[in-house]
Every structure is written in C-alpha cells, then in structure tokens.
Design a protein around this motif. Structure first.
Motif, PDB file in Angstrom:
ATOM      1  N   LEU A  17       0.807  -1.217   0.000  1.00  7.15           N
ATOM      2  CA  LEU A  17       0.000   0.000   0.000  1.00  7.15           C
ATOM      3  C   LEU A  17       0.837   1.264   0.000  1.00  7.15           C
ATOM      4  N   VAL A  18       2.106   1.162   0.361  1.00  5.61           N
ATOM      5  CA  VAL A  18       2.955   2.346   0.308  1.00  5.61           C
ATOM      6  C   VAL A  18       3.114   2.826  -1.140  1.00  5.61           C
ATOM      7  N   LEU A  19       2.852   1.938  -2.098  1.00  7.84           N
ATOM      8  CA  LEU A  19       2.934   2.312  -3.519  1.00  7.84           C
ATOM      9  C   LEU A  19       1.807   3.252  -3.931  1.00  7.84           C
ATOM     10  N   GLN A  20       0.828   3.441  -3.064  1.00  6.14           N
ATOM     11  CA  GLN A  20      -0.236   4.396  -3.373  1.00  6.14           C
ATOM     12  C   GLN A  20       0.323   5.808  -3.532  1.00  6.14           C
ATOM     13  N   ASN A  21       1.498   6.045  -2.976  1.00  4.96           N
ATOM     14  CA  ASN A  21       2.114   7.366  -3.101  1.00  4.96           C
ATOM     15  C   ASN A  21       2.557   7.676  -4.525  1.00  4.96           C
ATOM     16  N   LEU A  22       2.481   6.698  -5.423  1.00  3.44           N
ATOM     17  CA  LEU A  22       2.830   6.918  -6.819  1.00  3.44           C
ATOM     18  C   LEU A  22       1.713   7.615  -7.590  1.00  3.44           C
ATOM     19  N   HIS A  23       0.629   7.945  -6.922  1.00  3.29           N
ATOM     20  CA  HIS A  23      -0.528   8.506  -7.606  1.00  3.29           C
ATOM     21  C   HIS A  23      -0.179   9.747  -8.420  1.00  3.29           C
ATOM     22  N   ARG A  24       0.612  10.638  -7.878  1.00  8.89           N
ATOM     23  CA  ARG A  24       0.955  11.884  -8.587  1.00  8.89           C
ATOM     24  C   ARG A  24       1.711  11.588  -9.883  1.00  8.89           C
ATOM     25  N   TYR A  25       2.509  10.517  -9.887  1.00 12.56           N
ATOM     26  CA  TYR A  25       3.257  10.161 -11.095  1.00 12.56           C
ATOM     27  C   TYR A  25       2.350   9.487 -12.129  1.00 12.56           C
ATOM     28  N   PHE A  26       1.386   8.715 -11.663  1.00  9.40           N
ATOM     29  CA  PHE A  26       0.402   8.154 -12.581  1.00  9.40           C
ATOM     30  C   PHE A  26      -0.455   9.263 -13.196  1.00  9.40           C
TER      31      PHE A  26
END
Length: 277
Positions: free
Chosen positions: A152-161
């Motif tokens: 779930l820490v990968l949710q921080n990639l939202h801005r890059y998506f």
C-alpha cells in the motif's frame, strides 16, 4: 462514562484498533440501524464488474478496431501485432517479440491512475477489505498500519500516474477527432460512435482534472493567490471539479467501458455504426 456493559479485558491485554484501551468500551459492534452495508456492497459489485469486463477485453486481443474507431483500452497501440490503424497513433515501439495483447502495454497507466486515486482507494478499501466497511462501523481487522507498508505504500505513486494519465487522455482526444471521418478516411462525417467517443473523452478529462494531485499542482504551493490570479482561477475551477470527483470517477469508468464495448460491437459485426451526417 462506564455503563456496566463494557467487555471485560484481562489486565495487561490490549486488543488494539477500535478496542484500544483509551477508547470508549462499547460492547456493540456498531450503533447504526440503517442499511449501511448497501453502499459498500454496491461499490464492490460495480468495481468487480468493471474488473471482470476490462480483464476480458484486455486479453481478448481482437475486435478493438473498426475504422475510424479504436478502443480506448488499446490506444495508443504500441506493438507490431496491433490491428492496422492508418493515420492513427500506432507507433510500434514494441516489435514482433511482443506476443501478448497490445492492451497490456498501455492499460497499466490509466488503471494505475485509477487504482491509486484517493476516491477509488476509499471505495475498494471499504468495498473489498472492509477497512472500514462504513462510517461509524468498526473494521474487523485486529491491527491497522495504513499505507505505510508494502504494497500500500505504492499508493504514493498517484501523482506520477497522473503525469502518465494526461498524455494518454491527449491521445484519446486525438482518437476522438479521428472519429469525424468515415471508413474511407474522408473528413466531415460523424456516426453514433463519434457521440459515444465525445462523451467519453469529456468525462475522462473532467475526471483527470478533478484529481487531488491536479488541484495541488495548480495551486497547492502558492502562498498568495492575489499574486497569481490566473492560477487562482484555475485552482477554483479544479476545486469545483474536485467536489464532484466521485461522480466523475464513476461516470468516466462507465463511459470508457461503453466506448470499448461499442467498438467491440461494430468490429465483431454485431452492430452497424449509424451515420449522423
């Protein structure tokens, strides 16, 4: 205030979560008497239906192009095994070694954008993981770590998506412009599919711009709006869209599936595209 009905805990024990020792010890699982489970159940059903449909279409590798329409699930088509798309965004970056469906090369970006979206996170956390199942209803999990651990820490990639979703939306806009041609690539024509694609691209852009990351990019770092009147107006407009983020998330999800299904119908020969002019 103690009521005498609290669950008894042994000395030195602490179940954690909502049963933490510092919280009010209420015996009932929750105090809601309405049908609180309807919304998370409906959300889970809607998301599951889209996952099943999009998975089928992504791996189908067929019936995704019929001039002048190309399915949004397959655009841009980046593999050599794509259906021919004359004058279309078919760059063939991946050569003949790519034997899987070309949709798998591009869907990772729009799906990653939606999967990490703040609203969708709330939706599937509640609908599938019951974390929590609804407001004022305790979740069944014994511990809670939030989004601080893998995966779930990968949710921080939202801005890059978000950065990846913008050019994808731009390419889908180009695909929509191409729908104003007939099957012989002559301009000045429009079919029912043109209307379907127009509605879809408007909803996709509205959902993309309503993103929380977009709102932050536009005006999140400004200290004085008075010194940046243009960005302030943009921030107000994005904020208005952001207030309708949930509605736009669902509307664009349905519209992109309908656009793909429409292309599937005409490409498979099940339906002839009616000409509007």
């Amino acid at each position: 205030m103690a009521t005498g009905t609290e669950p008894h805990l042994k000395k030195g024990t602490d179940p954690g979560g909502v049963r933490h020792g510092t919280r009010a010890a209420i015996g009932a699982a929750h105090l809601r008497t309405d049908r609180w489970w309807v919304q998370p159940a409906a959300t889970a059903a809607g998301l599951l239906a889209f996952v099943v449909y999009s998975t089928w279409r992504a791996f189908a590798d067929s019936d995704y192009y019929e001039a002048p329409y190309v399915s949004p699930f397959y655009s841009p088509c980046l593999a050599e095994n794509c259906a021919p798309m004359r004058d279309g965004p078919n760059w063939e970056i991946f050569g003949s070694w790519w034997g899987l469906s070309p949709a798998l090369l591009i869907l990772v970006f729009p799906l990653g954008f939606r999967l990490t979206c703040y609203y969708y996170r709330k939706a599937y956390y509640r609908g599938f993981w019951a974390s929590p199942p609804a407001c004022a209803v305790a979740e069944p999990h014994a511990t809670y770590t939030g989004e601080t651990r893998f995966p779930l820490v990968l949710q921080n990639l939202h801005r890059y998506f978000f950065y990846a979703a913008v050019p994808v939306a731009g390419i889908l806009t180009y695909d929509t412009v191409l729908t104003f041609r007939d099957e012989h690539y002559a301009w000045g024509h429009a079919g029912l599919g043109t209307l379907v694609f127009l509605v879809n691209i408007v909803l996709i852009w509205a959902y993309t711009f309503s993103c929380h990351s977009c709102r932050h990019i536009v005006g999140g770092k400004l200290k004085h709006f008075s010194k940046h009147p243009v960005r302030y107006r943009m921030w107000r407009w994005v904020g208005w869209l952001n207030g309708r983020h949930m509605l736009l998330a669902w509307a664009s999800l349905v519209s992109v599936a309908l656009a793909d299904f429409y292309v599937y119908l005409i490409a498979s020969g099940a339906f002839d595209d009616p000409r509007l002019f």
